[in-house]
Write a protein that holds these residues in place. Structure first.
Motif, mmCIF file in Angstrom:
data_model
loop_
_atom_site.group_PDB
_atom_site.id
_atom_site.type_symbol
_atom_site.label_atom_id
_atom_site.label_comp_id
_atom_site.label_asym_id
_atom_site.label_seq_id
_atom_site.Cartn_x
_atom_site.Cartn_y
_atom_site.Cartn_z
ATOM 1 N N GLY A 11 0.735 -1.128 0.175
ATOM 2 C CA GLY A 11 -0.042 0.066 0.065
ATOM 3 C C GLY A 11 0.870 1.167 0.109
ATOM 4 N N THR A 12 0.078 2.220 0.180
ATOM 5 C CA THR A 12 0.885 3.750 0.145
ATOM 6 C C THR A 12 0.428 4.520 1.541
ATOM 7 O OG1 THR A 12 0.816 3.703 -2.077
ATOM 8 C CG2 THR A 12 1.345 5.814 -0.932
ATOM 9 N N ARG A 13 1.095 5.009 2.159
ATOM 10 C CA ARG A 13 0.899 5.754 3.396
ATOM 11 C C ARG A 13 0.881 7.090 3.109
ATOM 12 N NH1 ARG A 13 4.506 4.032 7.818
ATOM 13 N NH2 ARG A 13 2.737 2.445 8.100
ATOM 14 N N ILE A 14 -0.117 7.912 3.523
ATOM 15 C CA ILE A 14 -0.194 9.307 3.413
ATOM 16 C C ILE A 14 -0.347 9.943 4.802
ATOM 17 C CG2 ILE A 14 -1.731 11.068 2.371
ATOM 18 C CD1 ILE A 14 -1.139 9.371 0.245
ATOM 19 N N THR A 15 0.577 11.003 4.926
ATOM 20 C CA THR A 15 0.727 11.539 6.211
ATOM 21 C C THR A 15 0.533 12.907 6.059
ATOM 22 O OG1 THR A 15 2.388 9.856 7.137
ATOM 23 C CG2 THR A 15 2.248 11.643 8.361
#
Length: 115
Positions: free
Chosen positions: A46-50
């Motif tokens: 997945g991809t983490r968005i912060t």
């Protein structure tokens, strides 16, 4: 009431034909009853968005520090939390050992707990 049932721990062993057939019957039964709204497995990384201080950071997975990543889900519409728990119990009786989380999903116009 809508509930998101998430599988957070999965055995990497591919399902055998018997388990696939049982799961197919279970999914078909829930679909015909109008209970199952969506289901699927999730990619491991997945991809983490912060977002912090007005800055958005994007980080591609996999994330080795993730101890309880969600690997699959089912979105169901049932009459009660108890019914969602029963469906989840039936799921685990088919797939065997595992761990998951059930959370109620609120939409427009739905009262949140305590309101």
């Amino acid at each position: 009431m809508r509930f998101l049932m998430m599988t957070t721990d999965a055995d990497d062993t591919p399902p055998d034909e018997k388990m696939q057939a049982e799961m197919g019957r279970f999914i078909e039964e829930m679909s015909k009853a109008g209970v199952l709204l969506a289901t699927g497995g999730l990619e491991p990384g997945g991809t983490r968005i912060t977002s912090s201080g007005g800055k958005v950071t994007v980080t591609d997975g996999p994330f080795t520090e993730a101890k309880e990543s969600v690997v699959g889900f089912a979105l169901v519409e049932v009459r009660s939390r108890e019914e969602a728990i029963e469906l989840s119990s039936r799921f685990y009786s088919i797939v065997g050992d595992g761990e998951g989380v059930i959370k109620q999903v609120f939409g427009p116009g739905d009262p949140f707990p305590g309101e």
